[in-house]
Design a protein around this motif. Structure first.
Motif, PDB file in Angstrom:
ATOM      1  N   ARG A  72      41.259  37.253  54.521  1.00  0.00           N
ATOM      2  CA  ARG A  72      41.152  36.714  53.170  1.00  0.00           C
ATOM      3  C   ARG A  72      40.054  35.658  53.089  1.00  0.00           C
ATOM      4  O   ARG A  72      39.555  35.154  54.099  1.00  0.00           O
ATOM      5  CB  ARG A  72      42.478  36.101  52.730  1.00  0.00           C
ATOM      6  N   HIS A  78      42.933  40.874  51.610  1.00  0.00           N
ATOM      7  CA  HIS A  78      42.737  42.288  51.959  1.00  0.00           C
ATOM      8  C   HIS A  78      43.726  42.618  53.068  1.00  0.00           C
ATOM      9  O   HIS A  78      43.682  42.023  54.143  1.00  0.00           O
ATOM     10  CB  HIS A  78      41.297  42.437  52.445  1.00  0.00           C
ATOM     11  N   LYS A 270      47.214  47.244  39.630  1.00  0.00           N
ATOM     12  CA  LYS A 270      48.154  46.483  38.817  1.00  0.00           C
ATOM     13  C   LYS A 270      47.595  45.095  38.491  1.00  0.00           C
ATOM     14  O   LYS A 270      47.587  44.213  39.347  1.00  0.00           O
ATOM     15  CB  LYS A 270      49.493  46.309  39.564  1.00  0.00           C
ATOM     16  N   TRP A 275      45.158  37.818  38.509  1.00  0.00           N
ATOM     17  CA  TRP A 275      45.013  38.679  39.684  1.00  0.00           C
ATOM     18  C   TRP A 275      44.869  40.136  39.262  1.00  0.00           C
ATOM     19  O   TRP A 275      45.521  40.600  38.324  1.00  0.00           O
ATOM     20  CB  TRP A 275      46.235  38.576  40.587  1.00  0.00           C
ATOM     21  N   ASN A 277      45.490  43.674  41.401  1.00  0.00           N
ATOM     22  CA  ASN A 277      46.104  44.061  42.672  1.00  0.00           C
ATOM     23  C   ASN A 277      45.973  45.559  42.890  1.00  0.00           C
ATOM     24  O   ASN A 277      46.150  46.351  41.957  1.00  0.00           O
ATOM     25  CB  ASN A 277      47.590  43.694  42.669  1.00  0.00           C
ATOM     26  N   LEU A 279      47.973  48.269  45.120  1.00  0.00           N
ATOM     27  CA  LEU A 279      49.246  48.321  45.841  1.00  0.00           C
ATOM     28  C   LEU A 279      49.487  49.742  46.339  1.00  0.00           C
ATOM     29  O   LEU A 279      50.396  50.444  45.893  1.00  0.00           O
ATOM     30  CB  LEU A 279      50.392  47.856  44.924  1.00  0.00           C
ATOM     31  N   HIS A 284      46.685  47.012  50.515  1.00  0.00           N
ATOM     32  CA  HIS A 284      46.972  46.075  49.436  1.00  0.00           C
ATOM     33  C   HIS A 284      45.781  45.137  49.290  1.00  0.00           C
ATOM     34  O   HIS A 284      45.233  44.642  50.283  1.00  0.00           O
ATOM     35  CB  HIS A 284      48.222  45.242  49.735  1.00  0.00           C
ATOM     36  N   LEU A 285      45.391  44.898  48.049  1.00  0.00           N
ATOM     37  CA  LEU A 285      44.327  43.945  47.746  1.00  0.00           C
ATOM     38  C   LEU A 285      44.786  43.056  46.606  1.00  0.00           C
ATOM     39  O   LEU A 285      45.379  43.543  45.637  1.00  0.00           O
ATOM     40  CB  LEU A 285      43.050  44.681  47.341  1.00  0.00           C
ATOM     41  N   HIS A 286      44.507  41.747  46.731  1.00  0.00           N
ATOM     42  CA  HIS A 286      44.842  40.795  45.679  1.00  0.00           C
ATOM     43  C   HIS A 286      43.580  39.988  45.390  1.00  0.00           C
ATOM     44  O   HIS A 286      43.080  39.270  46.263  1.00  0.00           O
ATOM     45  CB  HIS A 286      45.985  39.878  46.122  1.00  0.00           C
ATOM     46  N   ARG A 288      41.458  37.363  42.729  1.00  0.00           N
ATOM     47  CA  ARG A 288      41.467  36.406  41.624  1.00  0.00           C
ATOM     48  C   ARG A 288      40.243  36.662  40.748  1.00  0.00           C
ATOM     49  O   ARG A 288      39.138  36.205  41.045  1.00  0.00           O
ATOM     50  CB  ARG A 288      41.433  34.973  42.162  1.00  0.00           C
TER      51      ARG A 288
END
Length: 353
Positions: A72, A78, A270, A275, A277, A279, A284-286, A288
């Motif tokens: 991250r 990531h 999502k 954020w 995302n 999923l 998974h990625l988040h 900002r």
């Protein structure tokens, strides 16, 4: 610095107990300490300090089997589920080239390491966590139910440090390699000439180093035939278009010590507040989106024809996230990716500073 402003290990552990659900990064910020100091306070209480011997770690992780790798920066997280295989060791650069876990690692940045056990209800969550000299996380490995616990414990024992003090010495944060604000000798003509003669995307960093330019300075200078500014919503649009078309992409998130790459399609996108995302089953990625200051589409020549990337930068000029269409060495760029990159909404480019 007046060390009295920093909480003691006992105070850190007490605050951790009082806030069991708070993320480590947020809790350390609340306490005014680095994340490495937060984890170090748990030594003897669920954490074991390990030596950040990257090559031994990577070769040892092969036997652990399925895990979750996490890399991250301040604005993106990531996560990939897979195995550490096809490991390439090295003191300056190391790599993991597996189908799911794909990493570019810079071992000299890794300064502190911990094996962490954390109770969560009736189960124990185990992870390996590594930090740079400023206490910033560079890479984490989380065990999964299918992980080989014996191989993990053997690896931890082999890396265990003789120093199990619950504190770490933290150095001032490095400049993140952003490179802005220094004197560059580059002219636009020199930059464009060198850029036009690239034959491989991996030559790009060497060109920047020679010209003493940051990546964002270069894309601002080079001209719109090679780099053009996009609307900040372009990254969200990219995710939705790629998911809808099942387009295989490459998604890079990194920091000074590690870059982690996803290669393949994305499916479940999502948005949630600021954020966005992803999923998916093994990815998974988040991200900002409110941290995105500029988004650039960047075209680089290669021996296989030009390739196009999308690059999102924060307000300080640091790279948050980068995308390519999935391709292999010797292949041309995917037409669907190129069409998407060239048709995302553009905005007028700022003049080079």
């Amino acid at each position: 610095m007046d060390q009295r402003v920093k909480p003691s290990p006992e105070e850190i552990r007490r605050t951790r107990q009082d806030n069991p659900k708070m993320r480590e990064r947020d809790l350390s910020a609340q306490l005014g300490i680095s994340e490495a100091e937060l984890v170090a306070a748990q030594c003897g209480f669920g954490a074991v300090r390990v030596e950040p011997r990257v090559n031994d770690l990577l070769t040892g992780l092969e036997a652990v089997g399925e895990v979750m790798a996490l890399t991250r920066n301040e604005s993106a997280v990531h996560e990939k589920i897979g195995v550490y295989d096809k490991v390439v060791t090295g003191n300056h650069n190391a790599m993991v080239l597996g189908e799911n876990i794909d990493l570019r690692i810079f071992p000299k940045v890794w300064a502190h390491g911990f094996a962490v056990e954390k109770r969560d209800g009736g189960e124990i969550r185990r992870s390996l966590q590594f930090f740079d000299a400023a206490g910033e996380a560079v890479h984490k490995v989380h065990l999964k139910p299918a992980s080989n616990l014996y191989a993990y414990q053997k690896l931890v024992a082999s890396l265990e440090s003789s120093n199990q003090e619950p504190t770490v010495a933290i150095l001032p944060s490095a400049a993140e390699g952003k490179g802005e604000g220094h004197a560059s000798v580059a002219s636009i003509d020199d930059l464009r000439d060198r850029w036009s003669r690239l034959t491989d995307v991996h030559q790009f960093f060497g060109m920047l180093k020679t010209l003493k330019l940051s990546r964002r300075e270069a894309v601002r200078m080079v001209g719109q035939d090679y780099a053009w500014l996009l609307d900040n919503d372009a990254v969200s649009a990219l995710f939705h278009h790629a998911a809808a078309g099942e387009m295989p992409i490459m998604c890079f998130v990194g920091n000074r010590g590690c870059i982690q790459i996803h290669s393949g399609p994305i499916r479940s996108v999502k948005p949630m507040g600021p954020w966005i995302n992803v999923l998916d089953e093994t990815f998974h990625l988040h991200l900002r989106t409110d941290h995105i200051h500029e988004v650039w589409a960047v075209r680089k020549p290669t021996k296989d024809g030009h390739v196009t990337s999308l690059e999102a930068y924060d307000a300080d000029g640091g790279m948050i996230i980068q995308f390519f269409g999935k391709r292999h060495e010797g292949e041309g760029e995917r037409e669907d990716w190129r069409f998407l990159a060239e048709n995302l909404p553009r905005v007028p480019s700022p003049t080079a500073a």
